[in-house]
Design an enzyme around this catalytic site. Structure first.
Site, PDB file in Angstrom:
ATOM      1  N   LYS A   1       0.846  -1.203   0.000  1.00 31.20           N
ATOM      2  CA  LYS A   1       0.000   0.000   0.000  1.00 31.20           C
ATOM      3  C   LYS A   1       0.878   1.249   0.000  1.00 31.20           C
ATOM      4  O   LYS A   1       1.571   1.530   0.970  1.00 31.20           O
ATOM      5  CB  LYS A   1      -0.910   0.055   1.222  1.00 31.20           C
ATOM      6  CG  LYS A   1      -1.887   1.221   1.067  1.00 31.20           C
ATOM      7  CD  LYS A   1      -2.570   1.636   2.335  1.00 31.20           C
ATOM      8  CE  LYS A   1      -2.034   2.884   2.973  1.00 31.20           C
ATOM      9  NZ  LYS A   1      -2.087   4.104   2.182  1.00 31.20           N
TER      10      LYS A   1
ATOM     11  N   GLU B   1       9.806   0.620  10.559  1.00 28.24           N
ATOM     12  CA  GLU B   1      10.780   1.694  10.290  1.00 28.24           C
ATOM     13  C   GLU B   1      10.038   2.990  10.563  1.00 28.24           C
ATOM     14  O   GLU B   1       9.206   3.405   9.758  1.00 28.24           O
ATOM     15  CB  GLU B   1      11.230   1.666   8.821  1.00 28.24           C
ATOM     16  CG  GLU B   1      11.893   0.384   8.380  1.00 28.24           C
ATOM     17  CD  GLU B   1      13.341   0.300   8.809  1.00 28.24           C
ATOM     18  OE1 GLU B   1      13.846   1.218   9.476  1.00 28.24           O
ATOM     19  OE2 GLU B   1      13.971  -0.729   8.493  1.00 28.24           O
TER      20      GLU B   1
ATOM     21  N   CYS C   1      13.184  10.624   7.265  1.00 26.17           N
ATOM     22  CA  CYS C   1      13.107  10.097   8.630  1.00 26.17           C
ATOM     23  C   CYS C   1      14.441  10.224   9.345  1.00 26.17           C
ATOM     24  O   CYS C   1      14.490  10.418  10.550  1.00 26.17           O
ATOM     25  CB  CYS C   1      12.656   8.642   8.589  1.00 26.17           C
ATOM     26  SG  CYS C   1      13.596   7.663   7.425  1.00 26.17           S
TER      27      CYS C   1
ATOM     28  N   GLU D   1       9.431  15.420  15.692  1.00 26.35           N
ATOM     29  CA  GLU D   1       9.850  15.377  14.298  1.00 26.35           C
ATOM     30  C   GLU D   1       9.073  16.439  13.511  1.00 26.35           C
ATOM     31  O   GLU D   1       7.844  16.394  13.461  1.00 26.35           O
ATOM     32  CB  GLU D   1       9.504  13.978  13.773  1.00 26.35           C
ATOM     33  CG  GLU D   1      10.238  13.599  12.540  1.00 26.35           C
ATOM     34  CD  GLU D   1       9.835  12.215  12.058  1.00 26.35           C
ATOM     35  OE1 GLU D   1       8.705  11.786  12.327  1.00 26.35           O
ATOM     36  OE2 GLU D   1      10.653  11.584  11.386  1.00 26.35           O
TER      37      GLU D   1
HETATM   38  P1  NDP Z   1       2.001   7.676   8.461  1.00 26.75           P
HETATM   39  O1  NDP Z   1       2.358   6.788   9.589  1.00 26.75           O
HETATM   40  O2  NDP Z   1       0.884   8.607   8.658  1.00 26.75           O
HETATM   41  O3  NDP Z   1       1.656   6.821   7.187  1.00 26.75           O
HETATM   42  C1  NDP Z   1       2.484   5.809   6.689  1.00 26.75           C
HETATM   43  C2  NDP Z   1       1.644   4.844   5.887  1.00 26.75           C
HETATM   44  O4  NDP Z   1       0.739   4.171   6.763  1.00 26.75           O
HETATM   45  C3  NDP Z   1       0.776   5.514   4.839  1.00 26.75           C
HETATM   46  O5  NDP Z   1       0.658   4.648   3.729  1.00 26.75           O
HETATM   47  C4  NDP Z   1      -0.542   5.656   5.572  1.00 26.75           C
HETATM   48  O6  NDP Z   1      -1.647   5.815   4.706  1.00 26.75           O
HETATM   49  C5  NDP Z   1      -0.606   4.342   6.325  1.00 26.75           C
HETATM   50  N1  NDP Z   1      -1.480   4.352   7.500  1.00 26.75           N
HETATM   51  C6  NDP Z   1      -2.049   5.407   8.138  1.00 26.75           C
HETATM   52  N2  NDP Z   1      -2.782   4.976   9.183  1.00 26.75           N
HETATM   53  C7  NDP Z   1      -2.677   3.625   9.210  1.00 26.75           C
HETATM   54  C8  NDP Z   1      -3.194   2.599  10.068  1.00 26.75           C
HETATM   55  N3  NDP Z   1      -3.952   2.882  11.108  1.00 26.75           N
HETATM   56  N4  NDP Z   1      -2.852   1.324   9.801  1.00 26.75           N
HETATM   57  C9  NDP Z   1      -2.055   1.008   8.761  1.00 26.75           C
HETATM   58  N5  NDP Z   1      -1.548   1.926   7.909  1.00 26.75           N
HETATM   59  C10 NDP Z   1      -1.841   3.225   8.140  1.00 26.75           C
HETATM   60  O7  NDP Z   1       3.331   8.404   8.054  1.00 26.75           O
HETATM   61  P2  NDP Z   1       3.545   9.428   6.870  1.00 26.75           P
HETATM   62  O8  NDP Z   1       3.069   8.874   5.591  1.00 26.75           O
HETATM   63  O9  NDP Z   1       3.021  10.723   7.330  1.00 26.75           O
HETATM   64  O10 NDP Z   1       5.149   9.427   6.761  1.00 26.75           O
HETATM   65  C11 NDP Z   1       5.934  10.194   7.551  1.00 26.75           C
HETATM   66  C12 NDP Z   1       6.501   9.383   8.702  1.00 26.75           C
HETATM   67  O11 NDP Z   1       7.183   8.235   8.230  1.00 26.75           O
HETATM   68  C13 NDP Z   1       7.522  10.165   9.466  1.00 26.75           C
HETATM   69  O12 NDP Z   1       7.292  10.053  10.838  1.00 26.75           O
HETATM   70  C14 NDP Z   1       8.841   9.517   9.090  1.00 26.75           C
HETATM   71  O13 NDP Z   1       9.835   9.636  10.033  1.00 26.75           O
HETATM   72  C15 NDP Z   1       8.449   8.114   8.841  1.00 26.75           C
HETATM   73  N6  NDP Z   1       9.387   7.479   7.925  1.00 26.75           N
HETATM   74  C16 NDP Z   1      10.260   6.548   8.432  1.00 26.75           C
HETATM   75  C17 NDP Z   1      11.216   5.965   7.618  1.00 26.75           C
HETATM   76  C18 NDP Z   1      12.142   4.930   8.165  1.00 26.75           C
HETATM   77  O14 NDP Z   1      12.761   4.225   7.365  1.00 26.75           O
HETATM   78  N7  NDP Z   1      12.274   4.770   9.460  1.00 26.75           N
HETATM   79  C19 NDP Z   1      11.323   6.336   6.215  1.00 26.75           C
HETATM   80  C20 NDP Z   1      10.348   7.285   5.772  1.00 26.75           C
HETATM   81  C21 NDP Z   1       9.419   7.832   6.622  1.00 26.75           C
HETATM   82  P3  NDP Z   1      -2.073   7.306   4.259  1.00 26.75           P
HETATM   83  O15 NDP Z   1      -0.974   7.880   3.486  1.00 26.75           O
HETATM   84  O16 NDP Z   1      -3.250   7.113   3.418  1.00 26.75           O
HETATM   85  O17 NDP Z   1      -2.363   8.041   5.533  1.00 26.75           O
END
Ligand code: NDP
Length: 524
Positions: free
Chosen positions: A229, A303, A337, A434
């Site tokens: 997804k 992650e 991140c 963050e």
């Molecule tokens: P989110 O946690 O909001 O979303 C990540 C993904 O999870 C999206 O596809 C989102 O869908 C989906 N999602 C949202 N709610 C749920 C749920 N309840 N159950 C399952 N999936 C869900 O993060 P962001 O997209 O805002 O990304 C930013 C964050 O990701 C930052 O905190 C960053 O640090 C972290 N990140 C970490 C990395 C790492 O390698 N450690 C790398 C890149 C980012 P939707 O988009 O539709 O909301």
């Protein structure tokens, strides 16, 4: 009070399409043999060295008006019957409609992945699987310019980053993992590696294709099938990757892509017939997923977020370190991140570092992501821009000093200037949370012990940076930092052979390298 949330202004010559190159002659030629005083050496050229626009062509890119789900090797309409818009954050224009998968669609995708696992993929030799991955990698290379443009249009990242960083790494991940397909036994001597089955994979919006590659390539190399997804705001390139899977004749159902919102992700996490969940995203959602998966048969890797310390010692090469600070926090608009978002500067070099940093951000070009000269593109969404503004406001209210360059932002789109705060204390929200934008919090330290203590004094533990002339100091510091990745005298360098992942609330499990393979295998 300083400007905080950017106001809409008429596009400047630097940023707007109306730009025309202007050549201004020096009134008095500079004699470069005469040494310049530090004040003269400042990187302030006014508009004398302005760049002419260099827009990347995009008229040949075929964006479909509507993107369906990719299930069982075909593009299919969502059972939900719903679609949502994908916006270009630099122009606020709708690029396409994206299918919004519900639990029923997710169930079909999981069934398709299970069939492909049982009937084809788990039975195929590693050597054969490897051929598919090589083919996919080559097709990605072939289409890399087109994919880079799409990535910049859909996500707001600059073309120079999507073209020179994201896409080469996407192809590299498939190439690297293609090589492992028939050598898994050698990666784990004395162990018997077995695939896990169906992997549910959920990714964020900051590196859409790269995160897809980080998830899909190792899972497929290890013999698993996938339900992926993408994030809601950046689904388009994943669907073009699906076309590449078709072109590579990847057996039907080996990869299924379900687009949608958070609920779609939740349906994947809660699905009973999935063997492994791999999630990259926020710590908040990661914790929710951890709770859901606890007590089930599912394996899990998380992650999550970070708030990395970038530590500059007095003996560091300062000019190099300033470039490291710039790439650490302003790369990809700070939507990283592992961004070096907390800068710790040893007191003796605080003044020159701040002066150089202030001058350097004045030279960064903010604007059209498709212009090859742009350094900072668009913020991914209105929501993210609001979040950045809110956190910056909290920093100002809590007494930190905000430093921003003099520039005009494009009239349309979501943009934020490169910014940094001085006078930050560890209790400020901007030192703890963050921001996920181009905003840096600068703090000082006196001794190496103090630097280590302050760097570790945070719930996150994803990455860090150390800048010093002394190799021995690097080893001493690196071993005491609680961070999954530590860069020394560089920042934000990635390679598929190198494992990436966090400690503490930045998650667990590694992606990349042999460690990343282990996350998709049962080792007997
Ligand atoms: P989110 O946690 O909001 O979303 C990540 C993904 O999870 C999206 O596809 C989102 O869908 C989906 N999602 C949202 N709610 C749920 C749920 N309840 N159950 C399952 N999936 C869900 O993060 P962001 O997209 O805002 O990304 C930013 C964050 O990701 C930052 O905190 C960053 O640090 C972290 N990140 C970490 C990395 C790492 O390698 N450690 C790398 C890149 C980012 P939707 O988009 O539709 O909301």
């Amino acid at each position: 009070m300083k400007k905080r949330c950017p106001k809409r202004k008429v596009a400047s010559r630097k940023n707007g399409a109306r730009t025309r190159a202007v050549i201004v002659r020096e009134e008095k030629p500079i004699d470069y043999r005469v040494p310049l005083s530090p004040a003269q050496r400042r990187l302030n050229f006014g508009d004398r060295w302005d760049y002419a626009p260099a827009p990347e062509a995009h008229s040949y890119i075929k964006i479909k008006p509507k993107y369906e789900l990719f299930i069982g090797g075909k593009f299919v309409k969502p059972r939900s019957g719903k679609y949502f818009d994908s916006i270009n954050p630099a122009t606020e224009e709708t690029l396409a409609e994206i299918a919004d998968a519900n639990a029923r669609d997710v169930d079909l995708a999981v069934k398709s992945a299970r069939r492909a696992y049982n009937n084809v993929w788990s039975k195929m030799s590693g050597r054969e699987r490897g051929k598919y991955l090589y083919r996919i990698a080559r097709l990605i290379q072939e289409k890399s310019r087109e994919l880079a443009v799409l990535e910049s249009m859909d996500g707001g990242k600059t073309i120079k980053e999507s073209r020179d960083v994201d896409l080469p790494l996407v192809a590299a991940h498939f190439f690297y993992h293609a090589g492992w397909c028939d050598k898994l036994k050698y990666a784990f001597p004395g162990r018997e590696p077995h695939p896990l089955g169906v992997a549910g994979q959920i990714i964020p919006w900051n590196f859409p294709l790269l995160m897809a590659a980080w998830k899909l390539a190792p899972a497929l190399a290890c013999g698993n099938t996938c339900v992926l997804k993408p994030a809601e705001t950046t689904s388009i390139t994943a669907m073009h990757l699906a076309e590449i899977f078709q072109e590579a004749e990847l057996p039907k159902g080996v990869v299924n892509i379900v687009t949608g919102e958070g609920e779609t992700g939740r349906a994947i996490v809660e699905h009973a017939n999935i063997d492994k969940i791999a999630f990259t995203g926020s710590t908040e959602v990661g914790k929710r997923i951890f709770r859901t998966v606890a007590g089930t048969k599912k394996k899990l890797t998380l992650e999550l977020g970070g708030k990395a310390a970038n530590i500059i010692f007095e003996d560091a090469p300062i000019d190099q370190a300033v470039e490291g600070i710039i790439s650490g926090i302003y790369f990809n608009q700070g939507h990283v991140c592992c961004a070096g978002s907390r800068l710790f500067v040893q007191e003796g070099v605080f003044a020159p570092v701040i002066r150089k940093l202030r001058d350097r951000i004045q030279t960064l070009r903010v604007g059209n992501p498709l212009d090859k000269n742009t350094d900072i593109g668009a913020i991914n969404s209105r929501m993210q821009l609001d979040k950045i503004c809110k956190l910056v406001d909290s920093g100002v209210q809590e007494g930190a000093k905000l430093i921003q360059p003099r520039l005009r932002l494009p009239a349309k789109g979501y943009f934020y200037p490169p910014s940094f705060f001085t006078g930050v204390t560890m209790s400020h929200r901007i030192a703890q949370e963050e921001i996920f934008g181009p905003v840096l919090s600068v703090m000082t330290f006196r001794t190496p012990e103090e630097a280590i203590e302050r760097a570790n004094n945070i719930p996150y533990g994803l990455s860090a940076g150390v800048w010093t002339d002394k190799g021995s100091k690097i080893f001493k510091i690196v071993n005491k930092l609680r961070a999954g990745v530590v860069w020394a005298n560089t920042y934000n360098k990635f390679d598929p052979t190198s494992p990436f992942g966090g400690y503490k609330e930045s998650g667990f499990g590694r992606e990349g390298g042999a460690h990343g393979l282990a996350a998709y295998l049962q080792l007997n």
